[in-house]
Design a protein around this motif. Sequence first.
Motif, PDB file in Angstrom:
ATOM      1  N   LYS A 156     -29.598  54.423 -38.013  1.00  0.00           N
ATOM      2  CA  LYS A 156     -31.008  54.322 -38.373  1.00  0.00           C
ATOM      3  C   LYS A 156     -31.783  53.974 -37.113  1.00  0.00           C
ATOM      4  CE  LYS A 156     -29.853  52.847 -43.054  1.00  0.00           C
ATOM      5  NZ  LYS A 156     -29.952  51.771 -44.072  1.00  0.00           N
ATOM      6  N   SER A 157     -32.363  54.988 -36.485  1.00  0.00           N
ATOM      7  CA  SER A 157     -32.993  54.813 -35.178  1.00  0.00           C
ATOM      8  C   SER A 157     -34.113  53.780 -35.193  1.00  0.00           C
ATOM      9  CB  SER A 157     -33.514  56.153 -34.659  1.00  0.00           C
ATOM     10  OG  SER A 157     -34.436  56.721 -35.575  1.00  0.00           O
ATOM     11  N   ALA A 194     -35.821  48.450 -33.403  1.00  0.00           N
ATOM     12  CA  ALA A 194     -36.400  47.143 -33.719  1.00  0.00           C
ATOM     13  C   ALA A 194     -35.483  46.016 -33.248  1.00  0.00           C
ATOM     14  CB  ALA A 194     -36.643  47.035 -35.222  1.00  0.00           C
ATOM     15  N   ILE A 195     -34.185  46.179 -33.455  1.00  0.00           N
ATOM     16  CA  ILE A 195     -33.211  45.168 -33.006  1.00  0.00           C
ATOM     17  C   ILE A 195     -33.189  45.108 -31.486  1.00  0.00           C
ATOM     18  CG2 ILE A 195     -30.755  44.574 -32.941  1.00  0.00           C
ATOM     19  CD1 ILE A 195     -30.529  45.870 -35.734  1.00  0.00           C
ATOM     20  N   ALA A 196     -33.213  46.287 -30.847  1.00  0.00           N
ATOM     21  CA  ALA A 196     -33.165  46.350 -29.388  1.00  0.00           C
ATOM     22  C   ALA A 196     -34.370  45.682 -28.741  1.00  0.00           C
ATOM     23  CB  ALA A 196     -33.069  47.807 -28.939  1.00  0.00           C
ATOM     24  N   SER A 197     -35.519  45.771 -29.380  1.00  0.00           N
ATOM     25  CA  SER A 197     -36.747  45.207 -28.808  1.00  0.00           C
ATOM     26  C   SER A 197     -36.792  43.692 -28.895  1.00  0.00           C
ATOM     27  CB  SER A 197     -37.975  45.801 -29.510  1.00  0.00           C
ATOM     28  OG  SER A 197     -38.029  45.379 -30.868  1.00  0.00           O
ATOM     29  N   PRO A 249     -33.650  41.301 -29.803  1.00  0.00           N
ATOM     30  CA  PRO A 249     -32.334  40.881 -30.306  1.00  0.00           C
ATOM     31  C   PRO A 249     -32.250  39.357 -30.439  1.00  0.00           C
ATOM     32  CG  PRO A 249     -32.197  41.480 -27.986  1.00  0.00           C
ATOM     33  CD  PRO A 249     -33.580  41.829 -28.431  1.00  0.00           C
ATOM     34  N   ARG A 250     -31.800  38.888 -31.595  1.00  0.00           N
ATOM     35  CA  ARG A 250     -31.723  37.442 -31.840  1.00  0.00           C
ATOM     36  C   ARG A 250     -30.375  37.129 -32.462  1.00  0.00           C
ATOM     37  NH1 ARG A 250     -37.574  35.708 -34.166  1.00  0.00           N
ATOM     38  NH2 ARG A 250     -36.362  33.801 -34.462  1.00  0.00           N
ATOM     39  N   TRP A 251     -29.718  36.092 -31.940  1.00  0.00           N
ATOM     40  CA  TRP A 251     -28.390  35.755 -32.439  1.00  0.00           C
ATOM     41  C   TRP A 251     -28.402  35.359 -33.911  1.00  0.00           C
ATOM     42  CZ3 TRP A 251     -24.315  37.439 -30.302  1.00  0.00           C
ATOM     43  CH2 TRP A 251     -24.255  37.635 -28.932  1.00  0.00           C
ATOM     44  N   GLU A 252     -29.459  34.639 -34.323  1.00  0.00           N
ATOM     45  CA  GLU A 252     -29.492  34.189 -35.715  1.00  0.00           C
ATOM     46  C   GLU A 252     -29.629  35.363 -36.679  1.00  0.00           C
ATOM     47  OE1 GLU A 252     -33.804  33.575 -34.209  1.00  0.00           O
ATOM     48  OE2 GLU A 252     -31.753  33.609 -33.430  1.00  0.00           O
ATOM     49  N   ALA A 253     -30.221  36.468 -36.193  1.00  0.00           N
ATOM     50  CA  ALA A 253     -30.352  37.666 -37.027  1.00  0.00           C
ATOM     51  C   ALA A 253     -29.113  38.554 -36.909  1.00  0.00           C
ATOM     52  CB  ALA A 253     -31.596  38.461 -36.633  1.00  0.00           C
ATOM     53  N   PHE A 254     -28.430  38.469 -35.774  1.00  0.00           N
ATOM     54  CA  PHE A 254     -27.255  39.315 -35.555  1.00  0.00           C
ATOM     55  C   PHE A 254     -26.097  38.907 -36.456  1.00  0.00           C
ATOM     56  CE2 PHE A 254     -23.327  40.637 -33.581  1.00  0.00           C
ATOM     57  CZ  PHE A 254     -23.609  41.932 -33.173  1.00  0.00           C
ATOM     58  N   GLY A 255     -25.844  37.600 -36.575  1.00  0.00           N
ATOM     59  CA  GLY A 255     -24.751  37.134 -37.421  1.00  0.00           C
ATOM     60  C   GLY A 255     -23.389  37.516 -36.871  1.00  0.00           C
ATOM     61  N   GLY A 300     -22.260  46.246 -39.754  1.00  0.00           N
ATOM     62  CA  GLY A 300     -22.943  45.775 -38.566  1.00  0.00           C
ATOM     63  C   GLY A 300     -23.164  46.821 -37.495  1.00  0.00           C
ATOM     64  N   GLN A 301     -22.939  48.095 -37.847  1.00  0.00           N
ATOM     65  CA  GLN A 301     -23.072  49.122 -36.805  1.00  0.00           C
ATOM     66  C   GLN A 301     -24.492  49.233 -36.256  1.00  0.00           C
ATOM     67  OE1 GLN A 301     -23.195  53.290 -37.315  1.00  0.00           O
ATOM     68  NE2 GLN A 301     -23.277  53.251 -39.529  1.00  0.00           N
ATOM     69  N   GLN A 302     -25.522  49.031 -37.104  1.00  0.00           N
ATOM     70  CA  GLN A 302     -26.896  49.118 -36.622  1.00  0.00           C
ATOM     71  C   GLN A 302     -27.188  47.970 -35.652  1.00  0.00           C
ATOM     72  OE1 GLN A 302     -28.055  51.895 -37.666  1.00  0.00           O
ATOM     73  NE2 GLN A 302     -26.843  52.235 -39.503  1.00  0.00           N
ATOM     74  N   ARG A 303     -26.662  46.778 -35.963  1.00  0.00           N
ATOM     75  CA  ARG A 303     -26.855  45.619 -35.090  1.00  0.00           C
ATOM     76  C   ARG A 303     -26.174  45.831 -33.742  1.00  0.00           C
ATOM     77  NH1 ARG A 303     -24.254  41.297 -38.491  1.00  0.00           N
ATOM     78  NH2 ARG A 303     -23.665  42.974 -39.905  1.00  0.00           N
TER      79      ARG A 303
END
Length: 262
Positions: free
Chosen positions: A27-28, A33-36, A38-44, A68-71
């Motif tokens: 999902k591009s 959005a994650i790339a712009s 990136p936060r550890w608490e959201a990554f999990g 977790g592939q999108q992350r």
Amino acid sequence: MDEYSGTFELVDPHLILIDHLYQRGEKSTLIDAIASNPRWEAFGVVTCFVRERDVNGKTTRIYYAVDGQQRIRGVLKSESPPKTVPVVWYQLTNIADEAAIFVRINEYRKALSALEKHKGKIVAKDPAATAIERAVELAGYTIGADASRGENARTVHAIASLNWVYNLIGEEGVVQTLTQIREAWPDDKTGTDSMMLKAIAQVIAEQQGFAKNGGYNRAALTKKLSSTTPSALFRKAEGLRFDMGGSRALNLRRALKQLAKV
């Protein structure tokens, strides 16, 4: 519940692969959005399966993301990709088991599309999904993604409806329903509309139950259906809905029943 068998490890995200046999597509928008930001608490923590391969006499561990592939794609695309990410991995015996667990994870935790769920179940050798796939192929169709609606009349997108038909009249019923539609409307994509699939299947099921009246006769029903079009039947259903009330699905069945009795 089975005993916990996962192993926690910090893994280089570049080493985590995706098995597209059962995984959903990237999902591009989400990745960007994650790339712009990136936060550890959201990554999990990423969930992976591990497969071992023998390379030059040495056992090598290969990681495949199941959740977790999108992350992973997002942080790898960021300005400063992390050297490692937290992973919990499981080692299963085969890809079919991996696909089955992938479906279960997403079925209860995320909105998995009908196509993604079907794709995963096929790899997992789910009996119902396998039977539906076989029936669709036997009837001369293929199952396609929602994004490919412009393909042709032989691509079925209404996977949830195929499951509904299968539960109603079984694998042979799926074959009969699709064959009926193909013979009546060979070049009309509207024939495999979700609501139309269900309505045709119900007519077939009802005719099969009335053996004293001759039962289900494909040739006779084909002749009646080919005298009209799916679009005309939907218009007829709207008229019945205005006069009699009820849902669109109910009135499409009414329209088909009226046609079948002519």
